[in-house]
Design a protein around this motif. Structure first.
Motif, short mmCIF file in Angstrom:
data_model
loop_
_atom_site.label_atom_id
_atom_site.label_comp_id
_atom_site.label_asym_id
_atom_site.label_seq_id
_atom_site.Cartn_x
_atom_site.Cartn_y
_atom_site.Cartn_z
N TYR A 197 0.85 -1.19 0.00
CA TYR A 197 0.00 0.00 0.00
C TYR A 197 0.88 1.23 0.00
O TYR A 197 1.79 1.36 0.84
N GLN B 86 1.13 4.87 0.91
CA GLN B 86 0.43 5.71 1.87
C GLN B 86 1.00 7.12 1.83
O GLN B 86 2.13 7.33 1.37
N GLU C 20 -3.07 -2.03 4.90
CA GLU C 20 -3.81 -0.84 4.50
C GLU C 20 -3.95 0.17 5.64
O GLU C 20 -3.95 1.38 5.41
N GLU C 21 -4.02 -0.31 6.86
CA GLU C 21 -4.13 0.57 8.02
C GLU C 21 -2.89 1.46 8.11
O GLU C 21 -1.77 0.99 8.05
N VAL C 22 -3.11 2.75 8.26
CA VAL C 22 -2.01 3.71 8.30
C VAL C 22 -1.33 3.71 9.66
O VAL C 22 -1.99 3.81 10.70
N ASP D 150 -3.23 8.66 4.76
CA ASP D 150 -4.19 7.81 4.06
C ASP D 150 -3.48 6.78 3.20
O ASP D 150 -2.39 7.05 2.68
N CYS E 175 1.18 11.06 3.85
CA CYS E 175 0.96 11.98 4.97
C CYS E 175 1.09 13.40 4.41
O CYS E 175 2.16 13.78 3.93
N VAL F 188 -3.35 5.53 -0.24
CA VAL F 188 -3.80 6.16 -1.48
C VAL F 188 -3.81 5.22 -2.68
O VAL F 188 -4.44 5.52 -3.69
N ASN G 116 1.98 5.87 10.70
CA ASN G 116 2.85 6.89 10.14
C ASN G 116 4.28 6.80 10.68
O ASN G 116 4.52 7.03 11.86
N SER H 231 -1.65 7.70 13.30
CA SER H 231 -2.50 7.33 12.16
C SER H 231 -2.71 8.47 11.16
O SER H 231 -3.63 8.43 10.35
N CYS H 232 -1.83 9.47 11.19
CA CYS H 232 -1.95 10.59 10.25
C CYS H 232 -1.63 10.12 8.84
O CYS H 232 -0.57 9.56 8.59
#
Length: 184
Positions: free
Chosen positions: A142, A144, A160-162, A176, A146, A178, A164, A173-174
């Motif tokens: 994934y 991701q 998939e879970e963010v 997405d 920020c 993408v 950071n 968890s800042c």
């Protein structure tokens, strides 16, 4: 005369069969070389992804020492792998990418604190994302993003879970997920 003609004809048939067999052998050898090259490349990318994910996870936990050790293992693979250093088939395409990656891993190796390591990790992430997007990866990753770190930064994750790596526990968890990058 018939004997000479028959012998000549048999010689030509034998030569043709031998040449065809040699051509098939050359083609098979070429295919085997391509498969070995693809296997080495896959192993190289798998090694890089492994060390990268270890570094990312350590940065998420604000663990400078573990993150630096993982980035050093990543740097060792970049510096020692023939896939990074002797990939003649795509030399022009890899030249800029490789030199950018070398600069990024050298910055990571020289990092004296977690902020410097995160800045280097941002550059490593950019180059690794480019490699994965250009060359593919046997699995799912994934991409991701920020928006807050340095005007916006991407990284790779296996989930998939963010989580950071640029802000660690301060902004865990800042960001997405993408894009999903996967090969069939």
């Amino acid at each position: 005369m018939k004997t000479i003609l028959t012998l000549t004809l048999l010689s030509l048939i034998s030569f043709s069969a031998t040449a065809q067999h040699e051509h098939q052998g050359d083609h098979q050898n070429h295919q085997q070389a391509e498969m070995q090259e693809a296997h080495r490349h896959t192993q190289h990318l798998d090694t890089l992804i492994h060390h990268y994910m270890d570094a990312k996870n350590a940065l998420v936990q604000d663990d400078f020492e573990s993150a630096k050790a993982s980035m050093q293992a990543f740097a060792d693979e970049v510096h020692s792998s023939s896939e990074m250093n002797q990939h003649e088939e795509h030399a022009e395409k890899h030249e800029k990418h490789h030199s950018n990656m070398v600069v990024a891993v050298e910055e990571a190796s020289a990092a004296e604190n977690i902020e410097e390591l995160r800045a280097a990790f941002q550059k490593v992430s950019k180059e690794l994302i480019t490699a994965v997007e250009n060359q593919g990866y046997d699995g799912t990753l994934y991409k991701q993003y920020c928006p807050m770190y340095e005007g916006g930064s991407n990284w790779l994750s296996k989930k998939e879970e963010v989580e950071n790596p640029f802000y660690g526990q301060a902004m865990h968890s800042c960001g997405d997920a993408v894009e999903e990058i996967s090969q069939p």
